[in-house]
Scaffold this active site. Structure first.
Site, PDB file in Angstrom:
ATOM      1  N   GLU A 102       0.706  -1.289   0.009  1.00 55.09           N
ATOM      2  CA  GLU A 102      -0.125  -0.119  -0.026  1.00 55.09           C
ATOM      3  C   GLU A 102       0.789   1.146   0.056  1.00 55.09           C
ATOM      4  O   GLU A 102       1.935   1.357   0.710  1.00 55.09           O
ATOM      5  CB  GLU A 102      -0.888  -0.052   1.142  1.00 55.09           C
ATOM      6  N   HIS A 147      -4.519   6.320   0.367  1.00 52.99           N
ATOM      7  CA  HIS A 147      -3.851   5.111   0.442  1.00 52.99           C
ATOM      8  C   HIS A 147      -4.444   4.234  -0.544  1.00 52.99           C
ATOM      9  O   HIS A 147      -5.435   4.410  -1.298  1.00 52.99           O
ATOM     10  CB  HIS A 147      -3.717   4.528   1.735  1.00 52.99           C
ATOM     11  N   HIS A 155      -5.426   0.043  -1.944  1.00 53.49           N
ATOM     12  CA  HIS A 155      -5.825  -1.249  -1.629  1.00 53.49           C
ATOM     13  C   HIS A 155      -5.362  -2.328  -2.842  1.00 53.49           C
ATOM     14  O   HIS A 155      -6.100  -2.262  -3.724  1.00 53.49           O
ATOM     15  CB  HIS A 155      -7.231  -1.520  -1.287  1.00 53.49           C
TER      16      HIS A 155
END
Length: 142
Positions: free
Chosen positions: A28, A88, A90
């Site tokens: 990530e 962020h 995934h």
């Protein structure tokens, strides 16, 4: 009456985050958004500040070092920007907050943009501390 929350992101910033996500795969990647912040309505991203992911398990978690985060916040302030939110990735998951994201959310009314590479999707959410939940928000790329 407040407007539905919306996050406006320049296409160049979206593209830079997608490139970081691909380069950082399978881990990530994360960072901070600076710009104009509106707690209930339209927040506008002017810049993004990449951060190193210092999580113990960076393939499934992200964490920005607290000292590095303070340095990023100082840079934002020097440029006259507000903290709009965070982003962020995934790498192999849906573009929505995980249980860990919910448990670690600490910035009320800020945006949390999440990029999924598999499937390729982008979603954004506002953390509502008053009832401890994420609220989906529209993302506009321009």
């Amino acid at each position: 009456m407040t407007a539905d929350p919306e996050l406006v992101v320049p296409i160049a910033i979206r593209d830079a985050i997608l490139e970081r996500a691909r380069d950082g795969h399978p881990e990530e990647v994360c960072g901070v958004f600076g710009g104009g912040y509106d707690p209930d309505g339209r927040s506008r991203v002017h810049s993004q500040y990449p951060a190193d992911n210092v999580a113990e398990t960076p393939r499934t978690r992200y964490r920005i070092d607290p000292e590095a985060q303070l340095e990023l916040f100082d840079r934002l302030e020097e440029r006259g920007e507000e903290i709009v939110g965070f982003y962020h990735t995934h790498p192999r998951g849906p573009p929505r907050p995980s249980d860990t994201d919910v448990a670690r959310a600490t910035w009320p009314d800020r945006s949390y943009l999440i990029v999924s590479l598999e499937p390729h999707e982008i979603g954004s959410w506002r953390w509502r501390a008053d009832d401890e939940r994420f609220e989906r928000e529209a993302v506009v790329f321009e």
